[in-house]
Every structure is written in structure tokens, then in C-alpha cells.
Write a protein that holds these residues in place. Structure first.
Motif, PDB file in Angstrom:
ATOM      1  N   SER A 185     116.110 -32.127  84.691  1.00  0.00           N
ATOM      2  CA  SER A 185     115.324 -31.452  83.660  1.00  0.00           C
ATOM      3  C   SER A 185     113.816 -31.607  83.853  1.00  0.00           C
ATOM      4  CB  SER A 185     115.732 -31.954  82.273  1.00  0.00           C
ATOM      5  OG  SER A 185     115.442 -33.327  82.143  1.00  0.00           O
ATOM      6  N   ILE A 186     113.380 -32.356  84.865  1.00  0.00           N
ATOM      7  CA  ILE A 186     111.939 -32.489  85.122  1.00  0.00           C
ATOM      8  C   ILE A 186     111.597 -31.851  86.465  1.00  0.00           C
ATOM      9  CG2 ILE A 186     111.739 -34.567  83.691  1.00  0.00           C
ATOM     10  CD1 ILE A 186     111.633 -36.240  86.237  1.00  0.00           C
ATOM     11  N   SER A 187     110.323 -31.732  86.727  1.00  0.00           N
ATOM     12  CA  SER A 187     109.887 -31.041  87.945  1.00  0.00           C
ATOM     13  C   SER A 187     110.137 -31.885  89.199  1.00  0.00           C
ATOM     14  CB  SER A 187     108.394 -30.708  87.857  1.00  0.00           C
ATOM     15  OG  SER A 187     107.614 -31.886  87.991  1.00  0.00           O
ATOM     16  N   GLU A 188     110.228 -31.189  90.307  1.00  0.00           N
ATOM     17  CA  GLU A 188     110.377 -31.831  91.616  1.00  0.00           C
ATOM     18  C   GLU A 188     109.200 -32.776  91.883  1.00  0.00           C
ATOM     19  OE1 GLU A 188     112.359 -32.116  95.479  1.00  0.00           O
ATOM     20  OE2 GLU A 188     113.005 -31.144  93.655  1.00  0.00           O
ATOM     21  N   ARG A 189     108.016 -32.323  91.520  1.00  0.00           N
ATOM     22  CA  ARG A 189     106.806 -33.135  91.722  1.00  0.00           C
ATOM     23  C   ARG A 189     106.868 -34.426  90.918  1.00  0.00           C
ATOM     24  NH1 ARG A 189     103.176 -34.559  95.210  1.00  0.00           N
ATOM     25  NH2 ARG A 189     101.129 -34.864  94.337  1.00  0.00           N
ATOM     26  N   ALA A 190     107.329 -34.362  89.691  1.00  0.00           N
ATOM     27  CA  ALA A 190     107.451 -35.564  88.860  1.00  0.00           C
ATOM     28  C   ALA A 190     108.443 -36.545  89.474  1.00  0.00           C
ATOM     29  CB  ALA A 190     107.879 -35.189  87.440  1.00  0.00           C
ATOM     30  N   LEU A 191     109.526 -36.035  90.037  1.00  0.00           N
ATOM     31  CA  LEU A 191     110.495 -36.902  90.715  1.00  0.00           C
ATOM     32  C   LEU A 191     109.863 -37.588  91.924  1.00  0.00           C
ATOM     33  CD1 LEU A 191     113.742 -34.734  90.715  1.00  0.00           C
ATOM     34  CD2 LEU A 191     113.352 -36.860  89.460  1.00  0.00           C
ATOM     35  N   GLU A 192     109.125 -36.833  92.710  1.00  0.00           N
ATOM     36  CA  GLU A 192     108.486 -37.400  93.902  1.00  0.00           C
ATOM     37  C   GLU A 192     107.467 -38.472  93.538  1.00  0.00           C
ATOM     38  OE1 GLU A 192     108.776 -33.407  96.719  1.00  0.00           O
ATOM     39  OE2 GLU A 192     106.930 -33.836  95.644  1.00  0.00           O
TER      40      GLU A 192
END
Length: 127
Positions: free
Chosen positions: A93-100
Motif C-alpha cells: 500500500s506504500i510507494s516503491e520509493r518508500a520501501l527502498e
């Protein structure tokens, strides 16, 4: 290249995991993302599956040396299953960038703590 890369990655991560007790996120996620070009979310999900045989084989080998605390390991494993469900929901549910960025911060904090401990206490096997 993907199949050859996956084979090399699997062997190398297994060797490092068995030697240092790490795997899953710390090794597989960056390698799957950087070497095999998977998205961070796909790398996270793939690493969850890939770590199962590494963990089983590594734990059995370490058990042979008398190093496994089965009660602690099983309690952590069972209790973390609920956290894994929640984590998968959040990751999707969060962005790819936030995960990275979150993953990078986690790796940096763990590395700093390990370096700090290693530099603060003498190695008991060398005395």
C-alpha cells in the motif's frame, strides 16, 4: 542471464547466510533488485520464499554444532508470522520509493549497530 544470475545469487547468498546467519532481506532483497532487476516489492516477496530452504538447512547445520536455541527461534518465528501479514499489507500500500528508503535505513542502522558492538568489545576467541 536471469537464470544464471539467480543460480549464482542463490549459491552466494546461501554461503554468506550460513556463515553469518543472515539471508532474506539483508542479502536477497538488494541482490534481486540490483542484480536481477526486480522491483523492490517483488524482491521482498521473492526473498520471503527464497529464505525458507536457507533457514531450514542453516538451522539444521547449526543445530549439529549445538548453536540453536529451538524455543527462542520457534517463538520468534511463530509470533513474527502475524507481523509478516501486516508487513505485506503495508508494503503493497506504500510507494516503491518508500520501501527502498525504509529498507536502506534499516540496513544502515543494523550495520552501524554491528560495527559499534564489534569495535567496543574484544573478541573472546582471540584472548
Amino acid at each position: 542471464m536471469t537464470e544464471v544470475g539467480a543460480i549464482l545469487l542463490g549459491f552466494a547468498a546461501g554461503a554468506v547466510g550460513g556463515m553469518l546467519g543472515v539471508g532474506g532481506g539483508i542479502l536477497f532483497v538488494p541482490a534481486l533488485s540490483l542484480v536481477l532487476g526486480q522491483s523492490h516489492l517483488d524482491a521482498e516477496a521473492t526473498s520471503l520464499l527464497a529464505i525458507i530452504p536457507v533457514a531450514v538447512v542453516g538451522a539444521l547445520r547449526q543445530h549439529g554444532y549445538g548453536n540453536v536455541r529451538w524455543g527462542d527461534g520457534l517463538a520468534i518465528g511463530v509470533l513474527s508470522a502475524g507481523g509478516a501479514v501486516l508487513g505485506a499489507v503495508i508494503a503493497n500500500s506504500i510507494s516503491e520509493r518508500a520501501l527502498e528508503v525504509g529498507f536502506a535505513c534499516l540496513v544502515l542502522v543494523v550495520a552501524a549497530q554491528l560495527a559499534w558492538r564489534a569495535l567496543q568489545s574484544p573478541d573472546p576467541s582471540r584472548t
